[in-house]
Every structure is written in structure tokens, then in C-alpha cells.
Design a protein around this motif. Structure first.
Motif, short mmCIF file in Angstrom:
data_model
loop_
_atom_site.label_atom_id
_atom_site.label_comp_id
_atom_site.label_asym_id
_atom_site.label_seq_id
_atom_site.Cartn_x
_atom_site.Cartn_y
_atom_site.Cartn_z
N PRO A 222 0.63 -1.24 -0.05
CA PRO A 222 -0.07 -0.04 0.12
C PRO A 222 0.91 1.37 -0.01
N MET B 144 -7.37 3.52 5.93
CA MET B 144 -7.79 2.28 5.31
C MET B 144 -7.62 1.01 6.19
N GLN B 145 -6.69 1.17 7.03
CA GLN B 145 -6.56 -0.13 8.21
C GLN B 145 -7.77 -0.26 9.03
N ILE C 134 -9.45 -1.82 -2.79
CA ILE C 134 -9.41 -0.90 -2.00
C ILE C 134 -9.35 0.54 -2.93
N PRO D 243 -8.94 4.21 -2.81
CA PRO D 243 -9.04 5.62 -2.24
C PRO D 243 -9.11 6.64 -3.62
N ILE E 90 -12.25 6.59 1.06
CA ILE E 90 -11.66 5.03 0.67
C ILE E 90 -13.02 4.19 1.06
N ILE F 125 -14.06 0.31 -0.25
CA ILE F 125 -13.75 -1.21 -0.39
C ILE F 125 -14.80 -2.07 -0.83
#
Ligand SMILES: *Cc1c(COP(=O)(O)O)cnc(C)c1O
Length: 363
Positions: free
Chosen positions: A99, A127-128, A148, A150, A171, A173
């Protein structure tokens, strides 16, 4: 200005406001049928750039957002994105593939489009944390992954042509299956151009994709799946295939166009080149002429040709048409290099073998 924006945004632990969906869509989602980019998880991450800084970090239920119809992204195209994949490993852990490379490229795109850069903390922690919340959305079937996406876009509600002062970063997903079902029939494009010297081809910015839609549609009407783009000046050099980098094996050497401002510097491309070098395979990153590829196809030395990108990983090219003449390439299942690379990438991503390059970012 970009430097100033980034200096102001040194944040260690992001303060993310979380609001959970009252009703998960997980149970009603058909994980056997996942057309690319249509299914989104329960939540999304958002942040706003206002008054010269990033703020309002939120994870909230996936859904529509409100923007002004005058938002400058809609009129003048300040919009950039990324594409990353996360995999469920055999032991249940989730691994995001390289990433930081995407973060780096996102900010290269941002700079080219006169947009603020996004600090690492926001990109990575957003993101995490989103992935942790929606971890049950990461599919476990072979060949499946979590995509994912963004994206950043300009939100100033002002019609004057200028670099916007306000932006939104989101973001999204969603689970995805296999991108291309079958090997590609491609046409070498000698009229339209994807990117020009001095232009924005190296940026993952919305307009590049908009301008490729008509040429791609015309090629599809002629029975092709995808285009091979050539340079804008002479249409003599090969640049990319559709929205992926392109690679060839000629006489046991892996050959790919060297990156330049008309070529998107792909993470999959880098990874495949690293694998090839680690196997002792000769690798050439240089300008690649249409003529040499066609000659190799004619004399039987073109052993492999494929697109390389996150969505598809490796998309075999079955046929190349140039100036109305069709060249059939070796049967994809028989191709030594691309199948070995595909297998190696798969084993690393799903944690089936050690990760010698440190590509997996485990969460
Ligand atoms: C995203 C993209 C690629 C592939 O990049 P990856 O980092 O491997 O996904 C190649 N070319 C274009 C035009 C792209 O948009």
C-alpha cells in the motif's frame, strides 16, 4: 503550497469518528457473483481538506454523499484515485499488497493535479481501520480479494477555473472476483492517444480514463477486448495496454516500456520485474517499438504478452491486431513466464510462501 499542506498535517494517531451501520449487508451479498467494482462493504472512510488542512476523519456507513453541483471536480476534473488489493491469508490474517507504493503514487498524482497531498497517517490509518471494521468482507475463495479504492476530488462550489481550496478524500472497499474471464484480443491503436509527453499519463487522474472510453468502445465494436496504446507523436512505440502496463517476453527476455510521463508507473509492473530479476531472467526496461513486437510475433520469438495491473494482476494477450492484420500468440496456458509470475504473486499474497520482498502489509 504542497509542502506547506503536508507540514501542517503531521498527525500520529488519527482521531477517527466511527458510526456503524445499523444493518449490515454482508449476509445478503452474493460472494459467488462479484462483478468488478459493483459491491461495496458496509462502511467507508472520509476526510475533508478545508482551510489548508485535513480534518473530519470519519468511518461511516457506505452511501451517497452530498456535493455542490458547482463542485470543481465535476467541471474541471481535479480527481485522482488508487487501486489496491487486500487478501485473506490461510491463517485468517489480512494482507494489503504494497500500500505504501500506492500512497506514494497518489501523492505524485495529487501534485500533478495541483491537489493537496495526503499524509501517510490519514491514508494508512483510514484504510487499516476501515479494513478492520469490515474484515468479514474480505473474501477467502481462491482468486478473490478485497479491492480498495482511495479517491480525492475537488469540492469548491466555484465555476472559475482554478485549483480548488477544498477537497474530499474517500476510501471505498469491496470484494472482487477474477477481473478478466478470458485472454484478450487487442488492437494496436494508431489514431487515438491515451497520454502525451508533458501531460498527465503518469497520474491516476479521472480524465485519462474518460478520454480512453471512446477509443476503447470503438475497438470493442470491432471485436477487440482492449487497446494497446502507442506514443502520441509517431504511434511507433508501445506504451500501455488499456488501463494496465504491458509486458512481452521475446527470446526469453522480459521487455516492458520504461516509465515516462505518458506511462503509469504500476505496482504490479514493479513486482513482476522484481520477480523476473530474482529468477535470473534478463529484463529490459526501455522504449519498445511496435515493429519489434510485430516482427517477433511473425517469426515466432514472441513467447508471451500480457497486461499487468492490480485489478487483473496478469491479463494474457491472445491476439494482437496491427494495421488490420491479426497475429495469434502462443496458447496462454502454455506460457512459462506469465504463469509462473502469476502463481508466485498469488502464493506471496495469500501467505502460502514466505514474502521475500516484504510486499505484504499485514493488519
Ligand atoms: C492503475 C494503472 C496501471 C497499473 O498499476 P498497478 O499499480 O499495477 O495497479 C497501469 N496503467 C494505468 C493507465 C493505470 O491506471
Amino acid at each position: 503550497m504542497q509542502g506547506i499542506h503536508s507540514m501542517k498535517n503531521v498527525i500520529d494517531i488519527l482521531d477517527i469518528k466511527v458510526s456503524r451501520t445499523p444493518q449490515s449487508r454482508l449476509e445478503s451479498t452474493d460472494f459467488e457473483n462479484l462483478p468488478f467494482g459493483r459491491v461495496f462493504s458496509d462502511h467507508m472512510f472520509t476526510a475533508d481538506f478545508e482551510d489548508g488542512e485535513w480534518k473530519n476523519f470519519q468511518i461511516l456507513p457506505y452511501g451517497n454523499i452530498e456535493i455542490s453541483p458547482a463542485a470543481s471536480a465535476l467541471h474541471y476534473g481535479q480527481a485522482i484515485f488508487e487501486g489496491i488489493k487486500a487478501y485473506k491469508q490461510a491463517d485468517g490474517r489480512i494482507s494489503i499488497f504494497r500500500p505504501y507504493k500506492n500512497l506514494e503514487r497518489f501523492n505524485i498524482s495529487a501534485q500533478r493535479m495541483a491537489m493537496p497531498i495526503i499524509p501517510e497517517e490519514i491514508f494508512m490509518q483510514g484504510m487499516q481501520q476501515l479494513l478492520e471494521m469490515d474484515r468479514d468482507w474480505v473474501p477467502s475463495q481462491e482468486g478473490y480479494s478485497l479491492y480498495i479504492r482511495p479517491v480525492m476530488f475537488a469540492t469548491d462550489p466555484i465555476l472559475g477555473v482554478h485549483a480548488s481550496s477544498n477537497y474530499k478524500f474517500v476510501i471505498l472497499i469491496g470484494p472482487v472476483g477474477v477481473y478478466y474471464a478470458k485472454p484478450l484480443k487487442v488492437k494496436i491503436e494508431t489514431h487515438y492517444t491515451r497520454a502525451v509527453e508533458g501531460g498527465v499519463g503518469y497520474a491516476k487522474t479521472a480524465g485519462n480514463y474518460a478520454s480512453s472510453l471512446l477509443p476503447t468502445k470503438l475497438a470493442q465494436q470491432e471485436g477487440f477486448d482492449q487497446l494497446i496504446w502507442t506514443d502520441a507523436k509517431e504511434h511507433a512505440y508501445i506504451e500501455e495496454s488499456g488501463t494496465t502496463n504491458v509486458m512481452f517476453v521475446i527470446n526469453d527476455t522480459l521487455i516492458t516500456p520504461s516509465t515516462r510521463d505518458s506511462i503509469l508507473d504500476g505496482v504490479t509492473r514493479h513486482s513482476i520485474l522484481d520477480l523476473a530479476r530474482s529468477w535470473g531472467m534478463p529484463v529490459e526496461e526501455r522504449r519498445v517499438t511496435v515493429t519489434e513486437v510485430i516482427e517477433a510475433a511473425q517469426n515466432g520469438t514472441l513467447q508471451d504478452a500480457f497486461g499487468a495491473g492490480t485489478a487483473a494482476t496478469i491479463a494474457h494477450i491472445a491476439e494482437i491486431t496491427y494495421e488490420g492484420k491479426k497475429y495469434t500468440l502462443p496458447e496462454p496456458s502454455s506460457r512459462a513466464f506469465s504463469n509462473k509470475a502469476l502463481q508466485a504473486l498469488k502464493e506471496i499474497r495469500y501467505g502460502l510462501v514466505p514474502d521475500p520482498f516484504g510486499w505484504n502489509h499485514l493488519i
